[in-house]
Design a protein around this motif. Structure first.
Motif, PDB file in Angstrom:
ATOM      1  N   GLY A 127      -1.245   9.604   4.028  1.00 52.02           N
ATOM      2  CA  GLY A 127      -0.849   9.677   2.621  1.00 52.02           C
ATOM      3  C   GLY A 127      -0.207  11.006   2.285  1.00 52.02           C
ATOM      4  N   LEU A 128      -0.746  12.083   2.864  1.00 50.38           N
ATOM      5  CA  LEU A 128      -0.183  13.414   2.625  1.00 50.38           C
ATOM      6  C   LEU A 128       1.258  13.491   3.135  1.00 50.38           C
ATOM      7  CD1 LEU A 128      -0.421  16.350   1.717  1.00 50.38           C
ATOM      8  CD2 LEU A 128      -1.469  16.865   3.923  1.00 50.38           C
ATOM      9  N   THR A 129       1.515  12.842   4.255  1.00 52.64           N
ATOM     10  CA  THR A 129       2.876  12.801   4.794  1.00 52.64           C
ATOM     11  C   THR A 129       3.819  12.105   3.817  1.00 52.64           C
ATOM     12  OG1 THR A 129       2.011  12.744   7.049  1.00 52.64           O
ATOM     13  CG2 THR A 129       4.292  12.041   6.749  1.00 52.64           C
ATOM     14  N   VAL A 130       3.361  10.977   3.246  1.00 51.88           N
ATOM     15  CA  VAL A 130       4.186  10.248   2.272  1.00 51.88           C
ATOM     16  C   VAL A 130       4.451  11.121   1.054  1.00 51.88           C
ATOM     17  CG1 VAL A 130       4.295   8.247   0.739  1.00 51.88           C
ATOM     18  CG2 VAL A 130       3.394   7.995   3.056  1.00 51.88           C
ATOM     19  N   TYR A 131       3.388  11.745   0.516  1.00 48.61           N
ATOM     20  CA  TYR A 131       3.550  12.623  -0.651  1.00 48.61           C
ATOM     21  C   TYR A 131       4.545  13.741  -0.341  1.00 48.61           C
ATOM     22  CZ  TYR A 131      -0.051  10.734  -3.722  1.00 48.61           C
ATOM     23  OH  TYR A 131      -0.762   9.934  -4.576  1.00 48.61           O
ATOM     24  N   MET A 185       0.838  -1.203   0.000  1.00 50.02           N
ATOM     25  CA  MET A 185       0.000   0.000   0.000  1.00 50.02           C
ATOM     26  C   MET A 185       0.871   1.251   0.000  1.00 50.02           C
ATOM     27  SD  MET A 185      -3.160   1.292   0.493  1.00 50.02           S
ATOM     28  CE  MET A 185      -3.968   2.682   1.189  1.00 50.02           C
ATOM     29  N   ARG A 186       1.842   1.294   0.960  1.00 48.96           N
ATOM     30  CA  ARG A 186       2.716   2.461   1.051  1.00 48.96           C
ATOM     31  C   ARG A 186       3.607   2.578  -0.186  1.00 48.96           C
ATOM     32  NH1 ARG A 186       3.829   5.349   6.353  1.00 48.96           N
ATOM     33  NH2 ARG A 186       1.697   4.740   6.347  1.00 48.96           N
ATOM     34  N   LEU A 187       4.074   1.425  -0.718  1.00 49.91           N
ATOM     35  CA  LEU A 187       4.880   1.458  -1.941  1.00 49.91           C
ATOM     36  C   LEU A 187       4.072   2.005  -3.101  1.00 49.91           C
ATOM     37  CD1 LEU A 187       6.986  -1.835  -1.812  1.00 49.91           C
ATOM     38  CD2 LEU A 187       7.806   0.513  -1.663  1.00 49.91           C
ATOM     39  N   GLY A 188       2.789   1.674  -3.136  1.00 47.05           N
ATOM     40  CA  GLY A 188       1.911   2.196  -4.191  1.00 47.05           C
ATOM     41  C   GLY A 188       1.809   3.705  -4.118  1.00 47.05           C
ATOM     42  N   ILE A 189       1.671   4.244  -2.914  1.00 46.60           N
ATOM     43  CA  ILE A 189       1.581   5.700  -2.743  1.00 46.60           C
ATOM     44  C   ILE A 189       2.901   6.354  -3.129  1.00 46.60           C
ATOM     45  CG2 ILE A 189       1.317   7.558  -1.052  1.00 46.60           C
ATOM     46  CD1 ILE A 189      -0.677   5.879   0.427  1.00 46.60           C
ATOM     47  N   TYR A 223      -2.681  18.826  -7.161  1.00 48.68           N
ATOM     48  CA  TYR A 223      -2.324  18.253  -5.867  1.00 48.68           C
ATOM     49  C   TYR A 223      -3.499  18.214  -4.888  1.00 48.68           C
ATOM     50  CZ  TYR A 223       2.576  18.909  -7.336  1.00 48.68           C
ATOM     51  OH  TYR A 223       3.773  18.865  -8.000  1.00 48.68           O
ATOM     52  N   VAL A 224      -4.374  19.223  -4.924  1.00 49.04           N
ATOM     53  CA  VAL A 224      -5.442  19.319  -3.923  1.00 49.04           C
ATOM     54  C   VAL A 224      -6.320  18.073  -3.872  1.00 49.04           C
ATOM     55  CG1 VAL A 224      -7.536  20.578  -3.254  1.00 49.04           C
ATOM     56  CG2 VAL A 224      -5.440  21.828  -3.777  1.00 49.04           C
ATOM     57  N   PRO A 225      -6.899  17.631  -5.001  1.00 47.88           N
ATOM     58  CA  PRO A 225      -7.750  16.436  -4.900  1.00 47.88           C
ATOM     59  C   PRO A 225      -6.971  15.180  -4.501  1.00 47.88           C
ATOM     60  CG  PRO A 225      -7.552  17.142  -7.196  1.00 47.88           C
ATOM     61  CD  PRO A 225      -6.914  18.195  -6.353  1.00 47.88           C
ATOM     62  N   VAL A 226      -5.723  15.077  -4.949  1.00 41.85           N
ATOM     63  CA  VAL A 226      -4.899  13.920  -4.578  1.00 41.85           C
ATOM     64  C   VAL A 226      -4.635  13.930  -3.078  1.00 41.85           C
ATOM     65  CG1 VAL A 226      -2.636  12.831  -4.885  1.00 41.85           C
ATOM     66  CG2 VAL A 226      -3.836  13.758  -6.867  1.00 41.85           C
ATOM     67  N   PHE A 227      -4.257  15.083  -2.544  1.00 44.20           N
ATOM     68  CA  PHE A 227      -3.980  15.195  -1.118  1.00 44.20           C
ATOM     69  C   PHE A 227      -5.245  14.958  -0.293  1.00 44.20           C
ATOM     70  CE2 PHE A 227      -0.099  18.275  -1.600  1.00 44.20           C
ATOM     71  CZ  PHE A 227       0.607  17.265  -2.220  1.00 44.20           C
ATOM     72  N   ALA A 228      -6.369  15.466  -0.781  1.00 47.68           N
ATOM     73  CA  ALA A 228      -7.626  15.329  -0.035  1.00 47.68           C
ATOM     74  C   ALA A 228      -8.036  13.865   0.103  1.00 47.68           C
ATOM     75  CB  ALA A 228      -8.726  16.130  -0.716  1.00 47.68           C
ATOM     76  N   THR A 229      -7.802  13.071  -0.936  1.00 49.35           N
ATOM     77  CA  THR A 229      -8.185  11.661  -0.884  1.00 49.35           C
ATOM     78  C   THR A 229      -7.122  10.793  -0.230  1.00 49.35           C
ATOM     79  OG1 THR A 229      -7.335  11.306  -3.124  1.00 49.35           O
ATOM     80  CG2 THR A 229      -9.679  11.824  -2.920  1.00 49.35           C
TER      81      THR A 229
END
Length: 198
Positions: free
Chosen positions: A138-142, A1-5, A127-133
């Motif tokens: 996930g935002l920390t990983v991004y 999961m984390r590798l996918g992100i 970035y906004v919709p990606v971060f929101a979902t």
């Protein structure tokens, strides 16, 4: 999961920032041989990109610092910096006499940050919709991946600026290319965003 992100973050960063390598190469060429220039460029790139992430992250969680109608006008930043660089080139003073005392010449961190932020203004909408979902984790990983890749982009920009063929071309034409790229970038942001009814 984390590798996918992580993979998604790498792909998203690469797709939305590919044009930054050209701008970074021009900045590194402009600062070549000037003490501390590379450090100032890297600091500026990180400042500009951190501001982009902060605005996109806040917007993803409901806070809006920049109304959507303001984003196209970010094109005024690189346009103004490009005109300033063009004026310096026209006067034949490729040396940055107005960079301030102790700057060592070359682009300053705030100049680089302004161009990075303006150039990435359209990235906020992606970035906004990606971060929101993605949620907080996930935002920390991004954020971690993006900030790591900013360093990679800086290395790539410096690498291209120091290749003998590229370095010779940038040394000869960089004083013309940098203003042209910045002015073109500013106009493109303004026109694509519909600023001033364009």
């Amino acid at each position: 999961m984390r590798l996918g992100i992580i993979g998604q973050a790498v792909g998203l960063f690469a797709v939305t920032n590919v044009d930054d390598i050209l701008v970074l190469s021009l900045f590194f060429a402009q600062g070549a041989g000037r003490p501390g220039a590379a450090r100032r460029i890297v600091i500026g790139q990180y400042l500009g990109f951190a501001a982009l992430l902060a605005v996109a992250g806040a917007a993803a969680f409901g806070a809006t610092f920049l109304p959507e109608g303001v984003l196209p006008y970010l094109g005024l930043l690189p346009l103004a910096l490009g005109l300033k660089a063009a004026r310096r080139a026209w006067r034949g003073s490729g040396d940055d006499e107005d960079d301030g005392p102790g700057s060592g010449g070359g682009p300053g961190p705030l100049e680089v940050a302004a161009v990075t932020f303006a150039n990435g203004g359209d990235n906020i909408g992606v970035y906004v919709p990606v971060f929101a979902t993605a949620g907080a984790a996930g935002l920390t990983v991004y954020t971690v991946v993006f900030l790591g890749l900013v360093g990679v982009w800086c290395l790539a920009g410096r690498f291209f600026a120091t290749r003998p063929v590229v370095a010779r071309a940038l040394s000869r034409w960089g004083h013309v290319l940098l203003p042209a790229v910045l002015i073109g970038l500013g106009v493109l942001i303004l026109v694509e965003g519909g600023a001033f009814g364009l």
